[in-house]
Write a protein that holds these residues in place. Structure first.
Motif, PDB file in Angstrom:
ATOM      1  N   GLN A  11       0.820  -1.232   0.022  1.00  0.00           N
ATOM      2  CA  GLN A  11       0.057  -0.057   0.038  1.00  0.00           C
ATOM      3  C   GLN A  11       0.963   1.238   0.110  1.00  0.00           C
ATOM      4  OE1 GLN A  11      -3.343   0.915   0.599  1.00  0.00           O
ATOM      5  NE2 GLN A  11      -4.247  -0.538   1.946  1.00  0.00           N
ATOM      6  N   ARG A  12       0.992   2.068  -1.048  1.00  0.00           N
ATOM      7  CA  ARG A  12       1.723   3.271  -1.225  1.00  0.00           C
ATOM      8  C   ARG A  12       0.730   4.242  -1.730  1.00  0.00           C
ATOM      9  NH1 ARG A  12       7.775   3.404  -2.459  1.00  0.00           N
ATOM     10  NH2 ARG A  12       8.595   1.336  -1.330  1.00  0.00           N
ATOM     11  N   GLY A  13      -0.464   4.172  -1.378  1.00  0.00           N
ATOM     12  CA  GLY A  13      -1.320   5.245  -2.278  1.00  0.00           C
ATOM     13  C   GLY A  13      -1.551   5.211  -3.480  1.00  0.00           C
ATOM     14  N   GLN A  14      -1.172   4.213  -4.220  1.00  0.00           N
ATOM     15  CA  GLN A  14      -1.158   4.092  -5.673  1.00  0.00           C
ATOM     16  C   GLN A  14      -2.760   3.619  -6.096  1.00  0.00           C
ATOM     17  OE1 GLN A  14      -0.048   1.909  -4.009  1.00  0.00           O
ATOM     18  NE2 GLN A  14       0.346  -0.331  -4.998  1.00  0.00           N
ATOM     19  N   GLY A  15      -3.039   3.659  -7.296  1.00  0.00           N
ATOM     20  CA  GLY A  15      -4.204   3.096  -7.962  1.00  0.00           C
ATOM     21  C   GLY A  15      -4.109   1.894  -8.386  1.00  0.00           C
ATOM     22  N   VAL A  16      -5.081   0.875  -8.148  1.00  0.00           N
ATOM     23  CA  VAL A  16      -4.829  -0.198  -8.650  1.00  0.00           C
ATOM     24  C   VAL A  16      -6.478  -0.694  -9.436  1.00  0.00           C
ATOM     25  CG1 VAL A  16      -4.509  -2.843  -8.512  1.00  0.00           C
ATOM     26  CG2 VAL A  16      -3.525  -1.015  -6.878  1.00  0.00           C
ATOM     27  N   LYS A  17      -6.571  -1.466 -10.486  1.00  0.00           N
ATOM     28  CA  LYS A  17      -7.864  -1.910 -10.756  1.00  0.00           C
ATOM     29  C   LYS A  17      -7.734  -3.404 -11.357  1.00  0.00           C
ATOM     30  CE  LYS A  17     -12.188  -1.249 -12.134  1.00  0.00           C
ATOM     31  NZ  LYS A  17     -13.095  -1.208 -11.223  1.00  0.00           N
ATOM     32  N   MET A  18      -8.661  -4.404 -10.974  1.00  0.00           N
ATOM     33  CA  MET A  18      -8.456  -5.686 -11.380  1.00  0.00           C
ATOM     34  C   MET A  18     -10.071  -5.947 -12.028  1.00  0.00           C
ATOM     35  SD  MET A  18      -6.992  -8.870  -9.271  1.00  0.00           S
ATOM     36  CE  MET A  18      -8.004 -10.279  -9.206  1.00  0.00           C
ATOM     37  N   SER A  19      -9.901  -6.511 -13.376  1.00  0.00           N
ATOM     38  CA  SER A  19     -11.413  -7.014 -13.577  1.00  0.00           C
ATOM     39  C   SER A  19     -11.118  -8.261 -14.410  1.00  0.00           C
ATOM     40  CB  SER A  19     -11.879  -5.909 -14.725  1.00  0.00           C
ATOM     41  OG  SER A  19     -11.124  -5.643 -15.573  1.00  0.00           O
ATOM     42  N   ILE A  34      -4.307  -3.420 -13.484  1.00  0.00           N
ATOM     43  CA  ILE A  34      -3.610  -2.424 -13.867  1.00  0.00           C
ATOM     44  C   ILE A  34      -3.058  -1.769 -12.498  1.00  0.00           C
ATOM     45  CG2 ILE A  34      -3.463  -0.311 -15.223  1.00  0.00           C
ATOM     46  CD1 ILE A  34      -5.149  -1.379 -17.266  1.00  0.00           C
ATOM     47  N   MET A  35      -1.997  -1.393 -12.370  1.00  0.00           N
ATOM     48  CA  MET A  35      -1.387  -0.605 -11.294  1.00  0.00           C
ATOM     49  C   MET A  35      -0.564   0.554 -11.589  1.00  0.00           C
ATOM     50  SD  MET A  35       0.187  -2.324  -7.919  1.00  0.00           S
ATOM     51  CE  MET A  35       1.933  -2.027  -8.080  1.00  0.00           C
ATOM     52  N   GLN A  36      -0.692   1.744 -10.816  1.00  0.00           N
ATOM     53  CA  GLN A  36       0.103   2.705 -11.280  1.00  0.00           C
ATOM     54  C   GLN A  36       1.495   2.545 -10.522  1.00  0.00           C
ATOM     55  OE1 GLN A  36      -1.488   5.909  -8.673  1.00  0.00           O
ATOM     56  NE2 GLN A  36      -0.906   7.349 -10.194  1.00  0.00           N
ATOM     57  N   LYS A  37       2.618   3.223 -11.308  1.00  0.00           N
ATOM     58  CA  LYS A  37       3.707   2.962 -10.781  1.00  0.00           C
ATOM     59  C   LYS A  37       4.161   3.603  -9.712  1.00  0.00           C
ATOM     60  CE  LYS A  37       6.812   0.869 -14.349  1.00  0.00           C
ATOM     61  NZ  LYS A  37       7.866   0.992 -15.312  1.00  0.00           N
ATOM     62  N   SER A  38       4.482   3.329  -8.578  1.00  0.00           N
ATOM     63  CA  SER A  38       4.701   4.127  -7.442  1.00  0.00           C
ATOM     64  C   SER A  38       5.708   3.612  -6.395  1.00  0.00           C
ATOM     65  CB  SER A  38       3.256   4.403  -6.518  1.00  0.00           C
ATOM     66  OG  SER A  38       3.095   3.324  -6.075  1.00  0.00           O
ATOM     67  N   GLY A  39       6.490   2.685  -7.108  1.00  0.00           N
ATOM     68  CA  GLY A  39       7.582   1.753  -6.079  1.00  0.00           C
ATOM     69  C   GLY A  39       6.919   0.874  -5.357  1.00  0.00           C
ATOM     70  N   ALA A  40       5.766   0.645  -5.336  1.00  0.00           N
ATOM     71  CA  ALA A  40       5.079  -0.299  -4.580  1.00  0.00           C
ATOM     72  C   ALA A  40       5.510  -1.731  -5.316  1.00  0.00           C
ATOM     73  CB  ALA A  40       3.416  -0.061  -4.210  1.00  0.00           C
ATOM     74  N   GLY A  41       5.362  -2.554  -4.448  1.00  0.00           N
ATOM     75  CA  GLY A  41       5.617  -4.095  -5.106  1.00  0.00           C
ATOM     76  C   GLY A  41       3.969  -4.702  -5.254  1.00  0.00           C
ATOM     77  N   LEU A  42       4.043  -5.837  -6.317  1.00  0.00           N
ATOM     78  CA  LEU A  42       2.872  -6.582  -6.429  1.00  0.00           C
ATOM     79  C   LEU A  42       3.185  -8.058  -6.697  1.00  0.00           C
ATOM     80  CD1 LEU A  42      -0.269  -6.009  -7.052  1.00  0.00           C
ATOM     81  CD2 LEU A  42       0.324  -6.485  -9.577  1.00  0.00           C
ATOM     82  N   HIS A  43       2.381  -8.882  -5.933  1.00  0.00           N
ATOM     83  CA  HIS A  43       2.591 -10.295  -6.466  1.00  0.00           C
ATOM     84  C   HIS A  43       1.545 -10.863  -6.727  1.00  0.00           C
ATOM     85  CE1 HIS A  43       6.920 -10.709  -5.113  1.00  0.00           C
ATOM     86  NE2 HIS A  43       6.451  -9.674  -4.569  1.00  0.00           N
ATOM     87  N   THR A  44       1.485 -11.803  -7.809  1.00  0.00           N
ATOM     88  CA  THR A  44       0.181 -12.489  -8.240  1.00  0.00           C
ATOM     89  C   THR A  44       0.528 -14.160  -7.927  1.00  0.00           C
ATOM     90  OG1 THR A  44      -0.299 -10.899  -9.868  1.00  0.00           O
ATOM     91  CG2 THR A  44      -1.574 -12.984  -9.824  1.00  0.00           C
ATOM     92  N   ALA A  45      -0.392 -14.962  -7.438  1.00  0.00           N
ATOM     93  CA  ALA A  45      -0.038 -16.401  -7.319  1.00  0.00           C
ATOM     94  C   ALA A  45      -1.398 -16.992  -7.803  1.00  0.00           C
ATOM     95  CB  ALA A  45       0.292 -16.733  -6.056  1.00  0.00           C
ATOM     96  N   ASN A  46      -1.295 -18.291  -8.420  1.00  0.00           N
ATOM     97  CA  ASN A  46      -2.465 -18.892  -8.713  1.00  0.00           C
ATOM     98  C   ASN A  46      -2.317 -20.429  -8.314  1.00  0.00           C
ATOM     99  OD1 ASN A  46      -1.987 -19.869 -11.197  1.00  0.00           O
ATOM    100  ND2 ASN A  46      -1.887 -17.823 -11.718  1.00  0.00           N
TER     101      ASN A  46
END
Lengths: 120, 113
Positions: A78-86, B69-81
């Motif tokens: 969580q860093r205040g960014q926007g995320v959208k998943m569909s 879709i995620m904005q670039k802000s230095g945060a990390g993102l992980h997906t697993a299935n």
């Protein structure tokens, strides 16, 4: 897939994929595993994989025989960014369905989606 | 009379699917910057176009397409299935795409009928 009744092309009501029950399953596991956790880039890959396996096993044992399952877990910082998943699915809406849940705390967010597809 | 399924094993072709999906992503968000008010329609249209292309292949599969879709802000993102299916015939593919301001991850799952 063993047993009798392999000729069934529609699940009977008890065996239908029930989103509400699956959502409860997801909620319990996610809250138990992630409450109070901080986002740690070393741990998160392993955490998301094990969460996905855990949820898949729990849903499998909840009595949805004849359903193929796809469980997707997304964990982000969580860093205040926007995320959208569909999602869009091409399937038989009489028999197939999905359930999802979102968990957030101060340092991370977690989205889990479980899709169930009936095997004719 | 033509038979729809000749009785051969149909396997999900991940390479073909990932090429197709990459084109869809480029077509929708290639060259744009992250825009909060447009994200909704971007994800919807990436997902719909991908699904349409997959369906055009005419294979006997049910599809699930997921786009994040995620904005670039230095945060990390992980997906697993984790999937419970027939490993011989079913499959999935994940496509990662990024530009200067955002990341886009699209997952396609295909299960046989």
């Amino acid at each position: 897939m063993e047993g009798s009744d392999t000729y069934l092309i529609r699940p009977n009501h008890q065996h239908k994929f029930k989103p509400a029950i699956v959502k409860e399953c997801i909620r319990e596991i996610v809250r138990e595993r992630l409450s109070g956790m901080q986002y740690d880039p070393e741990e998160v890959p392993e955490l998301s994989r094990s969460l996905a396996d855990c949820i898949k096993d729990k849903v499998k044992n909840s009595g949805f025989e004849r359903y193929k399952l796809v469980v997707q877990v997304v964990i982000g910082e969580q860093r205040g960014q926007g995320v959208k998943m569909s999602s869009r699915c091409l399937w038989d809406s009489d028999t197939d369905s999905y359930a999802e849940d979102v968990f957030m705390n101060d340092s991370l967010f977690c989205v889990v989606a479980v899709f169930g597809s009936y095997y004719y | 009379m033509e038979e729809f399924n000749s009785g051969e094993e149909v396997v999900f072709n991940t390479d073909e699917a990932s090429v197709s999906v990459k084109e869809c992503i480029e077509g929708v968000i290639g060259g744009t910057d992250y825009n909060q008010s447009k994200v909704n329609q971007w994800t919807a249209s990436i997902v719909e176009h991908s699904l349409t292309h997959l369906v055009k292949q005419g294979r006997p599969f049910k599809y699930i397409v997921n786009c994040t879709i995620m904005q670039k802000s230095g945060a990390g993102l992980h997906t697993a299935n984790s999937c419970y299916w027939d490993t011989a015939t079913d499959g999935s593919c994940t496509v990662r795409w990024e530009n200067r301001t955002m990341y886009c991850v699209v997952s396609v799952f295909a299960v046989t009928l």
